[in-house]
Design an enzyme around this catalytic site. Structure first.
Site, PDB file in Angstrom:
ATOM      1  CE1 TYR A 161      29.825  34.007  53.982  1.00 26.69           C
ATOM      2  CE2 TYR A 161      28.808  35.196  52.159  1.00 26.69           C
ATOM      3  CZ  TYR A 161      29.368  34.045  52.665  1.00 26.69           C
ATOM      4  OH  TYR A 161      29.474  32.921  51.875  1.00 26.69           O
ATOM      5  CB  SER A 186      29.585  34.917  48.412  1.00 30.57           C
ATOM      6  OG  SER A 186      28.218  35.244  48.563  1.00 30.57           O
TER       7      SER A 186
END
Length: 252
Positions: free
Chosen positions: A157, A142
């Site tokens: 995350y 990501s």
């Protein structure tokens, strides 16, 4: 025929990756967690295009199930493709929870860690004996790991995805004697079902994200899947240990 395993392929980026990989003449074992209908949908799309696919249940946050999953994969390889090995692994299955550091519980931290970092680590370890030499692994990371343009709430995350980027390089190093290439793709904001289908629930956030993206829109799964498929394919035979951002120029 080459065979790929794609985790989290019942929707979104994983579904796109599975379909794109199948288009290149590769058989696909795809996994789903809470969306069996989506898994069947992905299989149907692949079969409609003339490919072969099998959908299996898997929770990548439950490492204790990986031995049984490996055994099931071995049986499917034998029964469907008359093979003892597979060629490509896409560690894509994910989970997104947001909270500010001051509000983050150990439960949230541990859940994200199990799915985003521990899961790919030990699933890869468990499947490695079934993987053919000269294959490829792609990890879905990501661009939340970037050094600028950060959004509050993604500390856990992004930390796990950052760990996955480092793990990608170590996998590439350790698996290179077997000719196995390992890379990661780093999507920007992409319209998927992650985070409880956040973009459908909160469409008002989309214009601001599009404005921060050089190519002027939110990403779609179909923007990411072809890059994953390309990284598994022989045309990427000299690419390893890379994390490639696929974000349309987010925060450029």
């Amino acid at each position: 025929m080459n065979v790929a395993i794609v985790t989290g392929a019942s929707s979104g980026i994983g579904q796109s990756a599975a379909i794109e990989i199948a288009k290149r003449g590769t058989g696909v074992i795809l996994t789903y967690a809470n969306n069996p209908a989506g898994g069947r949908e992905t299989v149907a799309a692949i079969e409609k295009a003339g490919g072969t696919a099998v959908a299996l249940p898997l929770d990548v946050g439950e490492a204790g199930t990986f031995t049984a999953f490996r055994d099931t994969v071995a049986a499917v390889l034998h029964d469907t493709w008359q093979r003892d090995t597979f060629d490509y692994l896409v560690n894509n299955a994910g989970l997104s929870l947001t909270s500010l550091i001051e509000n983050t519980t150990e439960e949230t931290f541990d859940r994200l860690m199990r799915v985003l970092l521990k899961g790919p680590y030990f699933l890869t370890q468990k499947l490695l004996p079934l993987m053919a030499d000269g294959g490829a692994i792609v990890n879905t990371s990501s661009n939340s790991t970037a050094s600028a343009g950060l959004e509050p709430g993604y500390s856990v995350y992004a930390s796990m995805k950052g760990g996955l980027d480092v793990l990608t390089r170590y996998m590439a190093k350790e698996f290179s004697p077997r000719g196995i290439r390992v890379n990661a793709v780093s999507p920007g904001s992409t319209r998927t079902r992650i985070a409880n289908d956040a973009f459908t629930q909160f469409p008002e956030v989309i214009p601001a994200l599009a404005a921060k993206t050089a190519l002027g829109r939110l990403g779609e799964p179909a923007d990411i899947g072809p890059m994953i498929a390309t990284l598994t394919s022989p045309e990427s035979h000299w690419v390893t240990a890379q994390t490639i951002e696929v974000s349309g120029g987010y925060n450029l």
